[in-house]
Motif scaffolding. Structure first.
Motif, PDB file in Angstrom:
ATOM      1  N   GLY A 317       3.801  53.919 -26.588  1.00 14.84           N
ATOM      2  CA  GLY A 317       4.487  52.807 -27.572  1.00 14.84           C
ATOM      3  C   GLY A 317       5.228  51.396 -27.134  1.00 14.84           C
ATOM      4  O   GLY A 317       5.668  50.828 -26.683  1.00 14.84           O
ATOM      5  N   LEU A 318       5.132  51.649 -25.703  1.00 15.55           N
ATOM      6  CA  LEU A 318       5.187  50.109 -24.334  1.00 15.55           C
ATOM      7  C   LEU A 318       4.603  49.076 -24.527  1.00 15.55           C
ATOM      8  O   LEU A 318       4.258  48.190 -24.801  1.00 15.55           O
ATOM      9  N   ARG A 319       2.581  50.220 -25.012  1.00 17.20           N
ATOM     10  CA  ARG A 319       1.927  49.377 -24.813  1.00 17.20           C
ATOM     11  C   ARG A 319       1.522  48.506 -26.136  1.00 17.20           C
ATOM     12  O   ARG A 319       0.907  47.452 -26.310  1.00 17.20           O
ATOM     13  N   ALA A 320       2.104  49.286 -27.285  1.00 16.94           N
ATOM     14  CA  ALA A 320       2.103  48.511 -28.063  1.00 16.94           C
ATOM     15  C   ALA A 320       2.752  47.347 -28.623  1.00 16.94           C
ATOM     16  O   ALA A 320       2.931  46.707 -29.150  1.00 16.94           O
ATOM     17  N   TYR A 321       4.396  47.393 -27.822  1.00 12.61           N
ATOM     18  CA  TYR A 321       5.773  46.362 -28.331  1.00 12.61           C
ATOM     19  C   TYR A 321       5.162  45.385 -26.973  1.00 12.61           C
ATOM     20  O   TYR A 321       5.153  44.180 -27.402  1.00 12.61           O
ATOM     21  N   ASP A 322       4.283  45.407 -26.025  1.00 13.80           N
ATOM     22  CA  ASP A 322       3.629  44.825 -25.351  1.00 13.80           C
ATOM     23  C   ASP A 322       2.620  43.745 -25.396  1.00 13.80           C
ATOM     24  O   ASP A 322       1.848  42.682 -25.290  1.00 13.80           O
ATOM     25  N   THR A 323       1.647  44.247 -26.430  1.00 11.89           N
ATOM     26  CA  THR A 323       0.087  44.598 -27.688  1.00 11.89           C
ATOM     27  C   THR A 323       0.705  42.196 -28.414  1.00 11.89           C
ATOM     28  O   THR A 323       0.710  41.653 -27.997  1.00 11.89           O
ATOM     29  N   VAL A 324       2.077  43.086 -29.250  1.00 13.65           N
ATOM     30  CA  VAL A 324       2.548  42.119 -29.464  1.00 13.65           C
ATOM     31  C   VAL A 324       3.195  40.937 -29.093  1.00 13.65           C
ATOM     32  O   VAL A 324       2.630  39.482 -29.237  1.00 13.65           O
ATOM     33  N   TRP A 325       3.369  40.702 -27.933  1.00 10.23           N
ATOM     34  CA  TRP A 325       4.135  39.571 -27.177  1.00 10.23           C
ATOM     35  C   TRP A 325       2.897  39.079 -26.292  1.00 10.23           C
ATOM     36  O   TRP A 325       3.012  37.571 -26.689  1.00 10.23           O
ATOM     37  N   ALA A 326       1.391  40.097 -25.600  1.00 12.07           N
ATOM     38  CA  ALA A 326       0.355  39.654 -25.630  1.00 12.07           C
ATOM     39  C   ALA A 326      -0.290  38.000 -26.773  1.00 12.07           C
ATOM     40  O   ALA A 326      -0.407  36.973 -26.471  1.00 12.07           O
ATOM     41  N   VAL A 327      -0.065  39.124 -27.940  1.00 11.91           N
ATOM     42  CA  VAL A 327      -0.481  37.640 -28.701  1.00 11.91           C
ATOM     43  C   VAL A 327       0.492  37.029 -29.149  1.00 11.91           C
ATOM     44  O   VAL A 327      -0.363  35.628 -29.246  1.00 11.91           O
ATOM     45  N   ALA A 328       1.702  36.741 -29.265  1.00  7.49           N
ATOM     46  CA  ALA A 328       3.102  35.906 -29.343  1.00  7.49           C
ATOM     47  C   ALA A 328       2.714  34.855 -27.925  1.00  7.49           C
ATOM     48  O   ALA A 328       2.060  33.830 -28.369  1.00  7.49           O
ATOM     49  N   TYR A 329       2.389  35.338 -26.955  1.00  4.85           N
ATOM     50  CA  TYR A 329       1.598  34.347 -26.232  1.00  4.85           C
ATOM     51  C   TYR A 329       0.342  33.699 -25.995  1.00  4.85           C
ATOM     52  O   TYR A 329       0.630  32.594 -25.839  1.00  4.85           O
ATOM     53  N   GLY A 330      -0.033  34.009 -26.559  1.00  5.48           N
ATOM     54  CA  GLY A 330      -1.348  33.312 -27.022  1.00  5.48           C
ATOM     55  C   GLY A 330      -1.705  32.445 -27.633  1.00  5.48           C
ATOM     56  O   GLY A 330      -1.650  31.422 -28.084  1.00  5.48           O
ATOM     57  N   LEU A 331      -0.512  32.891 -28.936  1.00 12.58           N
ATOM     58  CA  LEU A 331      -0.291  31.807 -30.232  1.00 12.58           C
ATOM     59  C   LEU A 331       0.522  30.909 -29.534  1.00 12.58           C
ATOM     60  O   LEU A 331       0.318  30.068 -30.244  1.00 12.58           O
ATOM     61  N   ASP A 332       1.520  31.150 -28.485  1.00 12.40           N
ATOM     62  CA  ASP A 332       1.875  29.738 -28.421  1.00 12.40           C
ATOM     63  C   ASP A 332       1.443  28.973 -28.024  1.00 12.40           C
ATOM     64  O   ASP A 332       1.551  27.597 -28.244  1.00 12.40           O
ATOM     65  N   LYS A 333       1.121  29.327 -27.054  1.00 12.57           N
ATOM     66  CA  LYS A 333      -0.069  27.837 -26.416  1.00 12.57           C
ATOM     67  C   LYS A 333      -1.294  27.832 -26.873  1.00 12.57           C
ATOM     68  O   LYS A 333      -1.539  26.514 -27.209  1.00 12.57           O
ATOM     69  N   PHE A 334      -1.924  28.732 -28.043  1.00 13.46           N
ATOM     70  CA  PHE A 334      -2.938  27.658 -29.121  1.00 13.46           C
ATOM     71  C   PHE A 334      -2.281  26.987 -30.140  1.00 13.46           C
ATOM     72  O   PHE A 334      -2.956  26.082 -30.403  1.00 13.46           O
ATOM     73  N   ILE A 335      -1.006  26.596 -30.277  1.00 11.99           N
ATOM     74  CA  ILE A 335      -0.444  26.045 -31.984  1.00 11.99           C
ATOM     75  C   ILE A 335       0.218  24.660 -30.004  1.00 11.99           C
ATOM     76  O   ILE A 335      -0.349  23.089 -30.672  1.00 11.99           O
ATOM     77  N   ASN A 336       0.301  25.055 -29.185  1.00 14.83           N
ATOM     78  CA  ASN A 336       0.852  24.098 -28.710  1.00 14.83           C
ATOM     79  C   ASN A 336       0.030  23.177 -28.193  1.00 14.83           C
ATOM     80  O   ASN A 336       0.397  22.189 -27.655  1.00 14.83           O
ATOM     81  N   ASP A 337      -1.416  23.539 -28.248  1.00 16.29           N
ATOM     82  CA  ASP A 337      -2.909  22.904 -27.328  1.00 16.29           C
ATOM     83  C   ASP A 337      -2.958  22.070 -28.387  1.00 16.29           C
ATOM     84  O   ASP A 337      -4.417  21.109 -28.658  1.00 16.29           O
ATOM     85  N   GLN A 338      -2.371  21.782 -29.658  1.00 15.00           N
ATOM     86  CA  GLN A 338      -2.455  21.484 -31.521  1.00 15.00           C
ATOM     87  C   GLN A 338      -3.547  22.074 -31.753  1.00 15.00           C
ATOM     88  O   GLN A 338      -4.344  20.673 -32.401  1.00 15.00           O
ATOM     89  N   ASN A 339      -3.973  23.000 -31.997  1.00 13.88           N
ATOM     90  CA  ASN A 339      -4.958  23.575 -32.292  1.00 13.88           C
ATOM     91  C   ASN A 339      -4.449  24.228 -34.530  1.00 13.88           C
ATOM     92  O   ASN A 339      -2.989  24.883 -33.933  1.00 13.88           O
ATOM     93  N   ASN A 340      -4.585  24.274 -35.557  1.00 14.81           N
ATOM     94  CA  ASN A 340      -4.799  24.701 -36.275  1.00 14.81           C
ATOM     95  C   ASN A 340      -4.682  25.789 -36.975  1.00 14.81           C
ATOM     96  O   ASN A 340      -6.195  26.416 -36.312  1.00 14.81           O
TER      97      ASN A 340
END
Length: 644
Positions: A317-340
């Motif tokens: 359950g803890l790993r699943a919670y952290d997984t969402v945040w890992a995807v969110a951090y990667g997605l935030d960087k992805f969008i900030n780098d002006q990727n569509n």
């Protein structure tokens, strides 16, 4: 001079077009969808579902990440079925998700991994631990939980720490079980140990399957078991083992982290099941304490009181919670780098004309490779510890394992294992702060309570079942009958050599099933060369890898009578160069008037072959080399009495 009027309209149109295009390319999406696929009703899924939903809520409420973009969760239940999951994955991907969280099953991950490759959608699992998923075959597969290679290294370290060289592996016969045990085989090989027997169980195994497997293991001499199953709230493997009398002090039981996850899911009324696993050693992923972890546990207890969840929070359950945040951090960087966040049709899928499945409508995520790269670069402190990926295998860097010991109704932590420090009584993070220098000599654990309530380390092996007794060849001679012969009236085998054997057997700390086999007809003296050949060919010896051979292998290199006696050096040269295939075992004795061989217990701890002084009438030289699974025990030359 006449000036020509030039229209600037096309220029202005171009400027406006470039400006609008740049605005579109830089615009943050209002909503980004992520998928989640796993079994809701499993031990892992019951904790993972509310944990994932809580994480999505927390991400959306945090202005420091994905500011202006909402994370939307598309979640599906696969009911632990590869067939149903094959449908669920297409339903989720059809929603144009940029990443998929899950699954919890390694077998299902193999199937979804291929789909993720084709549509370039990162697949981030919090519970699929099969080591082969890290292969280059699945470039879009990432995981926020350690691979089973890690915990198999811990199991191998434990067996080596206690000096056991063979184990019996019990596992579920699917990708998760087979590949996990294959990793164990590799790790044991590094320790000069091995799996002597593999006992696979069907995916939907029942108590009858377990009974058959465990009964078959009784014919083996090894009594060290490694159990690698999926979480089982009924603990059936140990329930059956207890019924079969296999939870006694003669046995050793190791369990991979499926057991700790099962125990974490127990309610108060389930605690009575701990009685069936007395003395078992298990692994639990090491999770350092943190304030964020305590906050979620507090929220979890409140949700449990309100009835919104019905399962305790476990490590996955803890790993699943952290997984969402890992995807969110990667997605935030992805969008900030002006990727569509854009998708396109795959013409090969359109040409398939699979209208019922509507495969042609599935789209490829054009930014999938970039998002995958950004997720792999995530580095933050989550609820389960530091989230940092090993880029080569796309696994989270493992913090180690807790070593658990079940003592009556308690689950005790007797130590820790980590790749950097091996076995220790201090957590890995404490050793890192102290800049501890690792040494194999420093490895230690707290006192372990073994099956049967014993604190003394079990031997880990027994002489095999009486169904395969040790056959001892007895020459049926017409001369020197005082040494060995058959009593005509009782048909018992009697004589001086038998008395020596019986006396020596009293000093062996375990039962040695045996039977005397007469060799010869009693009218003529039999050929000793033929007798030795029968031992060589296995006709008079029941010791094989299923019986005695795994305990102690004793190649009979020479058995010499007075006819063979010569200079000592010549005999020793013959012995060194002689055949080494014939095998005898602990307690084995080759009985002959001129050559008596007695071999007593020779364990890893006590490598002292018993030397028996022979009667002056017995003239012979016998040389035995004792080898204990990778170690060479001291050899004993048995000389005629008074001639040492």
């Amino acid at each position: 001079m006449k000036l020509t009027r030039v229209s600037l309209a096309p220029f202005y149109v171009m400027v406006v077009w470039v400006f609008l295009a740049s605005c579109v390319s830089c615009q943050r999406p209002h909503v980004v969808k992520i998928g989640a696929i796993f079994a809701f009703d499993s031990v892992i899924g019951k904790a993972a579902k509310p944990a994932i939903e809580a994480a999505v809520s927390d991400v959306n409420a945090d202005p420091r990440i994905l500011n202006g973009t909402e994370l939307k969760l598309i979640i599906r239940d696969n009911n632990c079925s590869v067939f149903l999951d094959s449908i669920s994955v297409f339903q989720v991907i059809a929603e144009e998700v940029v990443a998929i969280i899950g699954p919890s099953s390694s077998s299902i991950a193999h199937m979804i991994g291929e789909v993720a490759n084709g549509l370039r959608v990162p697949l981030v699992s919090f519970a699929a631990t099969d080591p082969t998923l890290s292969s280059l075959q699945f470039p879009y597969f990432l995981r926020t939980t350690p691979s089973d290679s890690s915990q198999m290294a811990a199991i191998a370290n434990l067996t080596d720490f206690y000096g056991w060289k063979e184990v019996i592996a019990i596992y579920v016969d699917d990708d998760y079980g087979r590949n996990g045990i294959a990793a164990l085989d590799d790790e044991l090989d590094k320790k000069s140990a091995k799996i002597s027997c593999k006992l696979p169980l069907p995916v939907g195994f029942d108590e009858n399957n377990i009974t058959v497997a465990l009964n078959s293991s009784k014919l083996r001499n090894t009594r060290v078991y490694v159990v690698h199953l999926s979480p089982d709230p009924r603990l059936r493997i140990f329930k059956v083992a207890q019924k079969l009398g296999m939870m006694t002090s003669n046995h050793v039981w190791f369990a991979t982290d499926w057991l700790s996850v099962t125990l974490e899911s127990f309610s108060a009324k389930d605690q009575v099941l701990l009685n069936s696993i007395q003395g078992v050693l298990g692994l639990r992923q090491h999770i350092p304490d943190s304030s964020r972890k305590k906050e979620l546990l507090f929220r979890w207890r409140n949700m449990h009181k309100k009835g919104s969840i019905d399962s305790p929070l476990n490590v996955y359950g803890l790993r699943a919670y952290d997984t969402v945040w890992a995807v969110a951090y990667g997605l935030d960087k992805f969008i900030n780098d002006q990727n569509n966040v854009t998708f396109s049709f795959n013409h090969k899928l359109i040409d398939m004309k699979a209208s019922k499945m509507q495969i042609g409508k599935l789209k490829v995520f054009e930014g999938g490779a970039f998002l995958r790269k950004e997720i792999l670069q995530a580095n933050f402190t989550g609820l389960a510890g530091q989230v940092h990926f090993d880029a080569s295998e796309r696994n989270i860097v493992n913090a180690g394992y807790d070593i658990l010991n079940i003592d009556q109704m308690r689950v005790r932590t007797v130590g820790y294992w980590s790749k950097d420090f091996g076995l220790s009584v201090s957590p890995p993070e404490t050793l890192r702060r102290k800049k501890y220098s690792f040494s194999l000599l420093d490895q230690r654990l707290q006192t372990v309570i073994w099956p049967g309530g014993e604190t003394e380390k079990p031997r880990g092996w027994v002489v095999a079942n009486n169904e395969k007794p040790l056959k001892i060849g007895v020459p049926y001679r017409v001369s020197f009958v005082d040494f060995v012969t058959e009593n005509k009236s009782s048909h018992e085998i009697v004589g001086y050599c038998i008395d020596v054997f019986m006396e020596a057997q009293k000093h062996v700390p375990y039962d040695v099933p045996y039977s005397f086999e007469l060799f010869g007809d009693g009218h003529f003296n039999p050929s000793y060369n033929e007798l030795v050949n029968m031992v060589y060919n296995g006709e008079l010896f029941a010791g094989d890898q299923n019986g005695y051979g795994g305990l102690l292998q004793l190649p009979l290199t020479s058995c010499l009578t007075y006819e063979h006696l010569g200079p000592v050096e010549e005999e020793l040269d013959y012995i060194r160069e002689g055949p080494s295939d014939p095998i005898v075992a602990p307690g084995c004795m080759v009985v002959a008037p001129n050559c008596t061989v007695v071999v007593s217990d020779d364990t890893v701890e006590e490598q002292n072959c018993t030397k028996v002084a022979l009667d002056p009438l017995v003239v012979g030289v016998t040389h035995i080399m004792a080898m204990v699974e990778g170690q060479t025990a001291p050899s004993s030359l048995l000389w005629p009495a008074g001639q040492r």
